[in-house]
Design a protein around this motif. Structure first.
Motif, PDB file in Angstrom:
ATOM      1  N   PHE A 172      35.666  36.824  44.408  1.00 42.67           N
ATOM      2  CA  PHE A 172      36.469  37.159  45.574  1.00 42.67           C
ATOM      3  C   PHE A 172      37.761  36.360  45.506  1.00 42.67           C
ATOM      4  O   PHE A 172      37.871  35.394  44.757  1.00 42.67           O
ATOM      5  CB  PHE A 172      35.730  36.813  46.872  1.00 42.67           C
ATOM      6  N   GLY A 173      38.715  36.753  46.321  1.00 40.13           N
ATOM      7  CA  GLY A 173      39.927  35.961  46.439  1.00 40.13           C
ATOM      8  C   GLY A 173      41.177  36.710  46.040  1.00 40.13           C
ATOM      9  O   GLY A 173      41.124  37.809  45.478  1.00 40.13           O
ATOM     10  N   ASP A 174      42.322  36.091  46.327  1.00 36.88           N
ATOM     11  CA  ASP A 174      43.597  36.689  45.973  1.00 36.88           C
ATOM     12  C   ASP A 174      43.833  36.522  44.473  1.00 36.88           C
ATOM     13  O   ASP A 174      43.081  35.812  43.791  1.00 36.88           O
ATOM     14  CB  ASP A 174      44.727  36.076  46.792  1.00 36.88           C
ATOM     15  N   PRO A 175      44.848  37.173  43.923  1.00 38.46           N
ATOM     16  CA  PRO A 175      45.059  37.125  42.474  1.00 38.46           C
ATOM     17  C   PRO A 175      45.206  35.707  41.917  1.00 38.46           C
ATOM     18  O   PRO A 175      44.766  35.443  40.791  1.00 38.46           O
ATOM     19  CB  PRO A 175      46.340  37.937  42.286  1.00 38.46           C
ATOM     20  N   GLU A 176      45.783  34.803  42.685  1.00 40.78           N
ATOM     21  CA  GLU A 176      45.934  33.430  42.192  1.00 40.78           C
ATOM     22  C   GLU A 176      44.570  32.772  42.000  1.00 40.78           C
ATOM     23  O   GLU A 176      44.339  32.073  41.005  1.00 40.78           O
ATOM     24  CB  GLU A 176      46.790  32.615  43.178  1.00 40.78           C
ATOM     25  N   VAL A 177      43.662  32.992  42.952  1.00 41.21           N
ATOM     26  CA  VAL A 177      42.306  32.441  42.824  1.00 41.21           C
ATOM     27  C   VAL A 177      41.582  33.084  41.649  1.00 41.21           C
ATOM     28  O   VAL A 177      40.947  32.400  40.832  1.00 41.21           O
ATOM     29  CB  VAL A 177      41.513  32.653  44.131  1.00 41.21           C
ATOM     30  N   VAL A 178      41.662  34.398  41.542  1.00 46.88           N
ATOM     31  CA  VAL A 178      40.990  35.112  40.455  1.00 46.88           C
ATOM     32  C   VAL A 178      41.532  34.652  39.104  1.00 46.88           C
ATOM     33  O   VAL A 178      40.767  34.453  38.151  1.00 46.88           O
ATOM     34  CB  VAL A 178      41.145  36.629  40.623  1.00 46.88           C
ATOM     35  N   GLU A 179      42.832  34.437  39.015  1.00 44.33           N
ATOM     36  CA  GLU A 179      43.421  33.993  37.752  1.00 44.33           C
ATOM     37  C   GLU A 179      42.831  32.659  37.312  1.00 44.33           C
ATOM     38  O   GLU A 179      42.492  32.468  36.135  1.00 44.33           O
ATOM     39  CB  GLU A 179      44.938  33.867  37.891  1.00 44.33           C
ATOM     40  N   ARG A 180      42.674  31.730  38.251  1.00 44.08           N
ATOM     41  CA  ARG A 180      42.092  30.433  37.900  1.00 44.08           C
ATOM     42  C   ARG A 180      40.636  30.580  37.465  1.00 44.08           C
ATOM     43  O   ARG A 180      40.210  29.984  36.469  1.00 44.08           O
ATOM     44  CB  ARG A 180      42.182  29.480  39.097  1.00 44.08           C
ATOM     45  N   GLY A 207      42.724  44.730  50.515  1.00 43.26           N
ATOM     46  CA  GLY A 207      44.109  45.113  50.715  1.00 43.26           C
ATOM     47  C   GLY A 207      44.439  46.486  50.165  1.00 43.26           C
ATOM     48  O   GLY A 207      43.570  47.239  49.711  1.00 43.26           O
ATOM     49  N   GLU A 208      45.729  46.801  50.209  1.00 43.45           N
ATOM     50  CA  GLU A 208      46.217  48.081  49.725  1.00 43.45           C
ATOM     51  C   GLU A 208      46.180  48.118  48.194  1.00 43.45           C
ATOM     52  O   GLU A 208      46.650  47.179  47.542  1.00 43.45           O
ATOM     53  CB  GLU A 208      47.639  48.321  50.213  1.00 43.45           C
ATOM     54  N   PRO A 209      45.658  49.174  47.622  1.00 41.36           N
ATOM     55  CA  PRO A 209      45.500  49.210  46.162  1.00 41.36           C
ATOM     56  C   PRO A 209      46.817  49.186  45.399  1.00 41.36           C
ATOM     57  O   PRO A 209      46.897  48.590  44.320  1.00 41.36           O
ATOM     58  CB  PRO A 209      44.734  50.511  45.917  1.00 41.36           C
ATOM     59  N   GLY A 210      47.859  49.821  45.932  1.00 37.85           N
ATOM     60  CA  GLY A 210      49.116  49.850  45.201  1.00 37.85           C
ATOM     61  C   GLY A 210      49.712  48.484  44.984  1.00 37.85           C
ATOM     62  O   GLY A 210      50.414  48.256  43.993  1.00 37.85           O
ATOM     63  N   GLU A 211      49.441  47.562  45.904  1.00 41.03           N
ATOM     64  CA  GLU A 211      49.969  46.203  45.782  1.00 41.03           C
ATOM     65  C   GLU A 211      48.993  45.284  45.059  1.00 41.03           C
ATOM     66  O   GLU A 211      49.378  44.530  44.165  1.00 41.03           O
ATOM     67  CB  GLU A 211      50.270  45.643  47.171  1.00 41.03           C
ATOM     68  N   LEU A 212      47.731  45.333  45.452  1.00 42.13           N
ATOM     69  CA  LEU A 212      46.742  44.395  44.927  1.00 42.13           C
ATOM     70  C   LEU A 212      46.172  44.833  43.585  1.00 42.13           C
ATOM     71  O   LEU A 212      45.930  43.989  42.698  1.00 42.13           O
ATOM     72  CB  LEU A 212      45.610  44.252  45.951  1.00 42.13           C
ATOM     73  N   LEU A 219      44.839  40.810  35.347  1.00 44.26           N
ATOM     74  CA  LEU A 219      43.961  39.664  35.092  1.00 44.26           C
ATOM     75  C   LEU A 219      42.645  40.085  34.441  1.00 44.26           C
ATOM     76  O   LEU A 219      41.765  39.255  34.243  1.00 44.26           O
ATOM     77  CB  LEU A 219      43.670  38.929  36.406  1.00 44.26           C
ATOM     78  N   GLY A 220      42.528  41.366  34.115  1.00 43.38           N
ATOM     79  CA  GLY A 220      41.332  41.861  33.447  1.00 43.38           C
ATOM     80  C   GLY A 220      40.266  42.401  34.368  1.00 43.38           C
ATOM     81  O   GLY A 220      39.177  42.764  33.913  1.00 43.38           O
ATOM     82  N   VAL A 221      40.553  42.471  35.671  1.00 42.53           N
ATOM     83  CA  VAL A 221      39.581  43.036  36.608  1.00 42.53           C
ATOM     84  C   VAL A 221      39.561  44.557  36.437  1.00 42.53           C
ATOM     85  O   VAL A 221      40.607  45.205  36.445  1.00 42.53           O
ATOM     86  CB  VAL A 221      39.934  42.668  38.064  1.00 42.53           C
ATOM     87  N   SER A 222      38.362  45.116  36.272  1.00 45.10           N
ATOM     88  CA  SER A 222      38.241  46.565  36.088  1.00 45.10           C
ATOM     89  C   SER A 222      37.270  47.204  37.069  1.00 45.10           C
ATOM     90  O   SER A 222      37.088  48.418  37.056  1.00 45.10           O
ATOM     91  CB  SER A 222      37.806  46.891  34.651  1.00 45.10           C
ATOM     92  N   LEU A 223      36.645  46.387  37.916  1.00 49.41           N
ATOM     93  CA  LEU A 223      35.731  46.904  38.936  1.00 49.41           C
ATOM     94  C   LEU A 223      36.195  46.355  40.280  1.00 49.41           C
ATOM     95  O   LEU A 223      36.247  45.146  40.484  1.00 49.41           O
ATOM     96  CB  LEU A 223      34.296  46.479  38.643  1.00 49.41           C
ATOM     97  N   PHE A 224      36.542  47.268  41.193  1.00 52.53           N
ATOM     98  CA  PHE A 224      37.090  46.898  42.491  1.00 52.53           C
ATOM     99  C   PHE A 224      36.138  47.409  43.559  1.00 52.53           C
ATOM    100  O   PHE A 224      35.826  48.599  43.599  1.00 52.53           O
ATOM    101  CB  PHE A 224      38.475  47.534  42.679  1.00 52.53           C
ATOM    102  N   THR A 225      35.672  46.515  44.432  1.00 57.04           N
ATOM    103  CA  THR A 225      34.632  46.883  45.388  1.00 57.04           C
ATOM    104  C   THR A 225      35.138  46.746  46.814  1.00 57.04           C
ATOM    105  O   THR A 225      35.570  45.670  47.228  1.00 57.04           O
ATOM    106  CB  THR A 225      33.379  46.019  45.205  1.00 57.04           C
ATOM    107  N   VAL A 226      35.068  47.857  47.553  1.00 62.43           N
ATOM    108  CA  VAL A 226      35.437  47.897  48.965  1.00 62.43           C
ATOM    109  C   VAL A 226      34.152  47.831  49.783  1.00 62.43           C
ATOM    110  O   VAL A 226      33.237  48.632  49.575  1.00 62.43           O
ATOM    111  CB  VAL A 226      36.203  49.188  49.290  1.00 62.43           C
TER     112      VAL A 226
END
Length: 250
Positions: A172-180, A207-212, A219-226
């Motif tokens: 979970f987390g924003d892109p900065e957290v996921v990157e770490r 969040g909105e998919p077009g932005e997030l 970052l290599g994420v390929s599975l997005f769960t709502v």
């Protein structure tokens, strides 16, 4: 998507799983809790694995699983047998999601020892090889190598377990957290002698998919769960993510 089995009658949950499949989601998850996580704390709620057995019969294409099973609630060998059984019922559509557990009310109300976060992670570390061993001994065997998803972001223990045992990591987390977290996971993979590309990266999104979406994809994420909860399962954000996925995939 994660269909959160709270504040709803089961008929509504079943309809949500069917609608998710019709919309084209890749995986329908539930969760492994005994009480709602938000809203009325003693509101309507249903158990995880009996539900997965029902979903295995009421759906036909979508993969199914828990996001995530609490390791504390079931003997590892029993959990492996349950997973193998749902795998067969679903014709090979089960994902075995698992984590160390964290919701203290579940433990207290159902008579499990809550202990410490570190102790629960140690128990998960002990359980994962036992699950793998039992899956290899069952007759009949699973229909496929059941993918193991480990959820959690603990950098010292959880991600090390992911590097050793998981096919999918969920965080979970924003892109900065996921990157770490991804960088730390990659290092644990190097330490374990494992190719990090063998582990699919998954993330819960709100969040909105077009932005997030593009940021996480980079970052290599390929599975997005709502995640969506009852009593009225609102698919509006999920529809946006499906549209974005389909556009990305051409």
């Amino acid at each position: 998507m994660q269909i959160q089995p709270q504040h709803a009658d089961y008929a509504a949950i079943r309809r949500a799983a069917s609608e998710a499949e019709e919309l084209g989601v890749d995986i329908a998850f539930n969760w492994d809790h005994f009480y709602p996580l938000y809203g009325e704390p003693d509101g309507k709620h249903f158990e995880c694995w009996t539900m997965l057995g029902a979903w295995a019969e009421s759906t036909s294409r979508v993969e199914i699983g828990a996001l995530v099973t609490c390791n504390s609630y079931r003997n590892p060998e029993l959990l492996a047998d349950m997973a193998r059984t749902v795998d067969h019922i679903s014709d090979g559509r089960l994902i075995l999601g698992i984590g160390s557990g964290w919701f203290e009310k579940d433990y207290d109300e159902y008579g499990y020892e809550f202990g410490t976060a570190g102790g629960r992670l140690d128990e998960l570390a002990d359980a994962l090889p036992r699950i793998e061993k039992r899956l290899g001994a069952l007759n009949p065997a699973p229909t496929r190598k059941i993918p193991v998803l480990i959820g959690g972001g603990g950098e010292k223990k959880t991600l090390k377990l992911v590097a050793r045992h998981a096919d999918i990591w969920h965080g979970f987390g924003d892109p900065e957290v996921v990157e770490r977290k991804v960088k730390i996971l990659d290092q644990h993979c190097a330490d374990a002698g494992r190719d990090p590309s063998e582990i699919e990266r998954s993330c819960g999104v709100q969040g909105e998919p077009g932005e997030l979406g593009p940021k996480l994809r980079d970052l290599g994420v390929s599975l997005f769960t709502v995640g969506i909860g009852g009593p009225d399962y609102d698919f509006s954000l999920l529809r946006k993510w499906i549209s974005w996925r389909d556009a990305e995939n051409g």
